[in-house]
Design a protein around this motif. Sequence first.
Motif, short mmCIF file in Angstrom:
data_model
loop_
_atom_site.label_atom_id
_atom_site.label_comp_id
_atom_site.label_asym_id
_atom_site.label_seq_id
_atom_site.Cartn_x
_atom_site.Cartn_y
_atom_site.Cartn_z
N GLU A 86 11.01 8.04 -4.09
CA GLU A 86 11.40 8.94 -3.01
C GLU A 86 12.63 8.33 -2.14
O GLU A 86 13.41 8.53 -2.12
N ILE A 87 12.19 7.32 -1.64
CA ILE A 87 12.83 6.26 -0.67
C ILE A 87 13.94 5.77 -1.60
O ILE A 87 15.20 5.91 -0.88
N ARG A 88 13.91 5.07 -2.48
CA ARG A 88 14.98 4.69 -3.84
C ARG A 88 16.00 5.54 -3.87
O ARG A 88 16.95 5.41 -3.35
N GLU A 89 15.53 6.95 -4.52
CA GLU A 89 16.31 8.26 -4.36
C GLU A 89 16.90 8.74 -3.47
O GLU A 89 18.24 9.04 -2.84
N LEU A 90 16.38 7.91 -2.25
CA LEU A 90 16.70 9.27 -1.09
C LEU A 90 18.15 7.99 -0.70
O LEU A 90 19.21 8.24 -0.36
N HIS A 96 0.53 -1.14 0.09
CA HIS A 96 -0.42 -0.24 0.00
C HIS A 96 0.91 0.88 -0.57
O HIS A 96 0.58 2.24 0.23
N VAL A 97 1.40 1.11 -0.55
CA VAL A 97 2.42 2.32 -0.65
C VAL A 97 2.52 2.59 -2.14
O VAL A 97 2.64 2.33 -3.01
N PRO A 98 2.21 4.29 -2.09
CA PRO A 98 1.84 4.72 -3.19
C PRO A 98 4.42 4.17 -4.15
O PRO A 98 4.79 4.70 -3.53
N ASP A 99 3.90 4.69 -5.96
CA ASP A 99 4.81 4.77 -6.37
C ASP A 99 5.66 5.88 -5.98
O ASP A 99 6.92 5.66 -5.63
N ILE A 157 0.27 -11.80 -0.72
CA ILE A 157 0.76 -12.47 0.86
C ILE A 157 1.96 -12.27 1.25
O ILE A 157 2.50 -12.20 2.02
N SER A 158 3.11 -11.90 0.17
CA SER A 158 4.26 -11.45 0.94
C SER A 158 4.34 -10.10 0.54
O SER A 158 3.64 -9.43 -0.20
N MET A 159 4.58 -9.32 1.27
CA MET A 159 4.94 -7.69 1.52
C MET A 159 5.14 -6.94 0.82
O MET A 159 5.41 -5.73 0.94
N GLY A 160 6.85 -7.41 0.84
CA GLY A 160 7.83 -6.91 -0.06
C GLY A 160 8.01 -5.40 0.92
O GLY A 160 7.82 -5.55 2.35
N GLY A 161 9.53 -5.41 0.38
CA GLY A 161 10.05 -4.11 1.13
C GLY A 161 11.43 -4.05 1.13
O GLY A 161 12.00 -4.59 -0.18
#
Length: 119
Positions: free
Chosen positions: A18-22, A10-13, A40-44
């Motif tokens: 922005e987190i990847r860039e950070l 449920h994290v917007p793209d 099923i898997s949350m990812g992260g």
Amino acid sequence: MPHHLMNLRHVPDDEADEIRELFERNEVSYYETPPSRWGISMGGFWVHDDDEAARARALLEEYQLQRQIKQRERYRQDLIQGNAGGIWYRLRQKPVTTVAASLAIAAIIFLSLMPFIRL
């Protein structure tokens, strides 16, 4: 041992980007697992090192605080401009969809409670 930094469900793209860039800008050696299609898997975002995890968490904490301030201001501006609101705003913008959803909710509640009402 891997450290889970943030759930991606449920994290917007735009936030994930922005987190990847950070992380890239601050040279955090992270890796990412995508959320599954079926939920099923949350990812992260993950890191391996304890020190790297502490540094990444501090960066994420500061980022989340700044994003919260920015999003609240954006929502406040949308309210002032009349682009956001509650049920009445939704009813004015999309009356057919809102009425149809309300009727569907009422029907589900009625069907769910009907056996208990008949007792």
